[in-house]
Design a protein around this motif. Structure first.
Motif, PDB file in Angstrom:
ATOM      1  N   THR A   1       0.847  -1.200   0.000  1.00  0.00           N
ATOM      2  CA  THR A   1       0.000   0.000   0.000  1.00  0.00           C
ATOM      3  C   THR A   1       0.883   1.250   0.000  1.00  0.00           C
ATOM      4  O   THR A   1       0.679   2.174  -0.789  1.00  0.00           O
ATOM      5  N   ALA A   2       1.878   1.254   0.892  1.00  0.00           N
ATOM      6  CA  ALA A   2       2.766   2.412   1.002  1.00  0.00           C
ATOM      7  C   ALA A   2       3.579   2.603  -0.279  1.00  0.00           C
ATOM      8  O   ALA A   2       3.681   3.718  -0.806  1.00  0.00           O
TER       9      ALA A   2
ATOM     10  N   ILE B   1      -7.695   6.283  -4.109  1.00  0.00           N
ATOM     11  CA  ILE B   1      -7.994   6.016  -2.703  1.00  0.00           C
ATOM     12  C   ILE B   1      -7.616   4.559  -2.466  1.00  0.00           C
ATOM     13  O   ILE B   1      -8.210   3.656  -3.062  1.00  0.00           O
ATOM     14  N   ILE B   2      -6.582   4.343  -1.667  1.00  0.00           N
ATOM     15  CA  ILE B   2      -6.074   2.981  -1.495  1.00  0.00           C
ATOM     16  C   ILE B   2      -6.379   2.502  -0.081  1.00  0.00           C
ATOM     17  O   ILE B   2      -5.897   3.073   0.901  1.00  0.00           O
ATOM     18  N   CYS B   3      -7.195   1.460   0.033  1.00  0.00           N
ATOM     19  CA  CYS B   3      -7.622   0.942   1.326  1.00  0.00           C
ATOM     20  C   CYS B   3      -6.744  -0.252   1.710  1.00  0.00           C
ATOM     21  O   CYS B   3      -6.750  -1.278   1.038  1.00  0.00           O
ATOM     22  N   ASP B   4      -5.993  -0.093   2.786  1.00  0.00           N
ATOM     23  CA  ASP B   4      -5.116  -1.162   3.273  1.00  0.00           C
ATOM     24  C   ASP B   4      -5.940  -2.055   4.195  1.00  0.00           C
ATOM     25  O   ASP B   4      -6.300  -1.660   5.297  1.00  0.00           O
TER      26      ASP B   4
ATOM     27  N   LYS C   1      -3.103  12.773  -6.948  1.00  0.00           N
ATOM     28  CA  LYS C   1      -3.474  12.924  -5.534  1.00  0.00           C
ATOM     29  C   LYS C   1      -3.883  11.565  -4.987  1.00  0.00           C
ATOM     30  O   LYS C   1      -4.808  10.928  -5.496  1.00  0.00           O
ATOM     31  N   VAL C   2      -3.154  11.130  -3.974  1.00  0.00           N
ATOM     32  CA  VAL C   2      -3.340   9.780  -3.435  1.00  0.00           C
ATOM     33  C   VAL C   2      -3.633   9.848  -1.943  1.00  0.00           C
ATOM     34  O   VAL C   2      -2.982  10.591  -1.211  1.00  0.00           O
ATOM     35  N   VAL C   3      -4.611   9.068  -1.490  1.00  0.00           N
ATOM     36  CA  VAL C   3      -4.797   8.888  -0.043  1.00  0.00           C
ATOM     37  C   VAL C   3      -4.761   7.395   0.258  1.00  0.00           C
ATOM     38  O   VAL C   3      -5.363   6.598  -0.465  1.00  0.00           O
ATOM     39  N   VAL C   4      -3.990   7.038   1.264  1.00  0.00           N
ATOM     40  CA  VAL C   4      -3.961   5.642   1.714  1.00  0.00           C
ATOM     41  C   VAL C   4      -4.696   5.570   3.053  1.00  0.00           C
ATOM     42  O   VAL C   4      -4.480   6.415   3.918  1.00  0.00           O
ATOM     43  N   ILE C   5      -5.605   4.600   3.162  1.00  0.00           N
ATOM     44  CA  ILE C   5      -6.412   4.484   4.388  1.00  0.00           C
ATOM     45  C   ILE C   5      -6.068   3.186   5.096  1.00  0.00           C
ATOM     46  O   ILE C   5      -6.088   2.119   4.492  1.00  0.00           O
TER      47      ILE C   5
ATOM     48  N   LEU D   1      -2.332  10.287   4.246  1.00  0.00           N
ATOM     49  CA  LEU D   1      -2.656   9.088   5.032  1.00  0.00           C
ATOM     50  C   LEU D   1      -3.885   9.372   5.900  1.00  0.00           C
ATOM     51  O   LEU D   1      -3.978  10.418   6.537  1.00  0.00           O
ATOM     52  N   LEU D   2      -4.808   8.428   5.900  1.00  0.00           N
ATOM     53  CA  LEU D   2      -5.900   8.449   6.881  1.00  0.00           C
ATOM     54  C   LEU D   2      -5.649   7.264   7.810  1.00  0.00           C
ATOM     55  O   LEU D   2      -5.846   6.107   7.424  1.00  0.00           O
TER      56      LEU D   2
END
Lengths: 92, 271
Positions: free
Chosen positions: B20-21, B116-119, B33-37, B85-86
């Motif tokens: 994910t990272a 939007i990447i959900c770990d 624009k990237v958010v990893v959750i 990061l969320l």
């Protein structure tokens, strides 16, 4: 290192075969987790139309073999003139 | 339009958080624009792998409960300004991860991010099903090892039944990411080969990440491997995987396979 050692180290083909057999079973079981329950109800409904039996005298079990599974339905019927023993249907 | 990805595997320890990272940083590297959750409520780790562990104030559960607004909980990466990061909460009950709450957060993120990447947490329980619930596409992280392959198969079944897309008769795009691959052991028949895994799971290949000490080195210092050592073999493999996610058609080279005349003539294709 002997030839035997060389052969023994090739464990990947064993892993591959075990997975193929296992997943073939699990895919059926997981896609229909209620399969046994549905089969039980429908089979009993069909038989119940022709002969009378007590619901608690019914045994259903499923056995997993290497290449086929067997579904065994064992129904105890009170009057013996109607012959119905063990029905075995291959599934999967 | 925003893409919601879930990084999932069933089995723990196969490299979901690392991937994910690494993929998040690789995608953000080009300005997306990237958010990893982090969906691993109670056992968060994505913050640590990204080196943001001391900057966590609010988390996903705080946002769902209305304790904090989404922008307050988002942490912007210090190296890449388009990476966010969320974090997951460390203490609260995982049942606080409600379906409606997650839907609201994802919807709000869709308006502001490209990826939007959900770990996902390991397992097939609530946290894992919530992580995949709203996904457009899934990255299934698999090690070439029997228990990991079996668990991936279960996860593929869940992606085809428990996601919102599946319930609406649509398909979640599935991509297989094989990690911790040991070319020499596979060639000696000591480890499942890439073809074995692809054949068993029949899922298109996103990439092959070779086993490498660079992965541990990067997590030790709290940096995605794609930022910490962009020219290392695993980083290059993650960068290529990120380009495939964006739709580029790059053939996958199996590590250790000779680039002989045969392969040049009949280059293998995947994904």
């Amino acid at each position: 290192m002997s030839l035997f050692d060389l052969f023994r180290r090739r464990s990947a083909p064993v892993a591959r075969e075990r997975l193929q057999i296992l997943l073939a079973h699990e895919r059926i079981a997981c896609s229909r987790p209620d399969l046994l329950g549905v089969l039980r109800e429908e089979i009993l409904a069909v038989i119940g139309r022709h002969v009378s039996f007590e619901p608690e005298k019914v045994q259903i079990k499923m056995d997993r073999g290497k290449s086929v599974s067997t579904l065994a339905v064992d129904i105890e019927i009170p009057n013996l003139d109607q012959l119905l023993g063990v029905v075995t249907v291959p599934v999967g | 339009m925003a893409q919601v990805l879930v990084v999932t595997s069933g089995k723990g320890g196969v490299g979901k958080t690392t991937s994910t990272a690494a993929l998040g940083a690789a995608l953000a590297h080009d300005g997306a624009k990237v958010v990893v959750i982090d969906f691993d409520v109670g056992l968060r780790n994505l913050d640590l792998v990204l080196g943001a562990e001391r900057r966590v104030v609010f988390d996903l559960i705080n946002v769902i409960n209305g304790v904090a607004k989404l922008p307050q909980a988002l942490i912007r990466d210090k190296r890449l300004e388009t990476l966010h990061l969320l974090p997951a909460s460390q203490t609260r009950d995982k049942d606080a991860l409600t379906e409606e709450g997650v839907a609201k957060v994802i919807d709000e993120l869709r308006a502001n991010f490209d990826w939007i990447i959900c770990d996902s947490p390991a397992g097939i329980e609530h946290g894992a099903t919530m992580a995949m619930r709203y996904a457009d596409a899934a990255i299934i992280v698999t090690n070439p090892e029997v228990s990991s392959v079996r668990d991936s198969d279960r996860i593929i079944g869940l992606l085809d039944s428990k996601t919102l897309k599946a319930e609406h008769g649509e398909r979640v795009d599935k991509h297989l990411l094989i990690t911790r691959f040991h070319a020499s052991r596979a060639s000696r028949g000591e480890m499942l080969s890439i073809n074995d895994v692809l054949e068993i799971l029949s899922t298109p290949l996103l990439g092959i990440i070779p086993e490498s000490q660079e992965v541990l080195r990067a997590s030790n210092v709290g940096s995605p491997v794609t930022l910490n050592n962009p020219h290392s073999a695993p980083a290059r493999a993650y960068f290529e995987a990120a380009r495939r996610l964006k739709g580029e058609n790059i053939p996958v080279q199996v590590p250790g396979e000779s680039k002989g005349i045969f392969n040049k003539l009949f280059g293998r294709k995947a994904a």
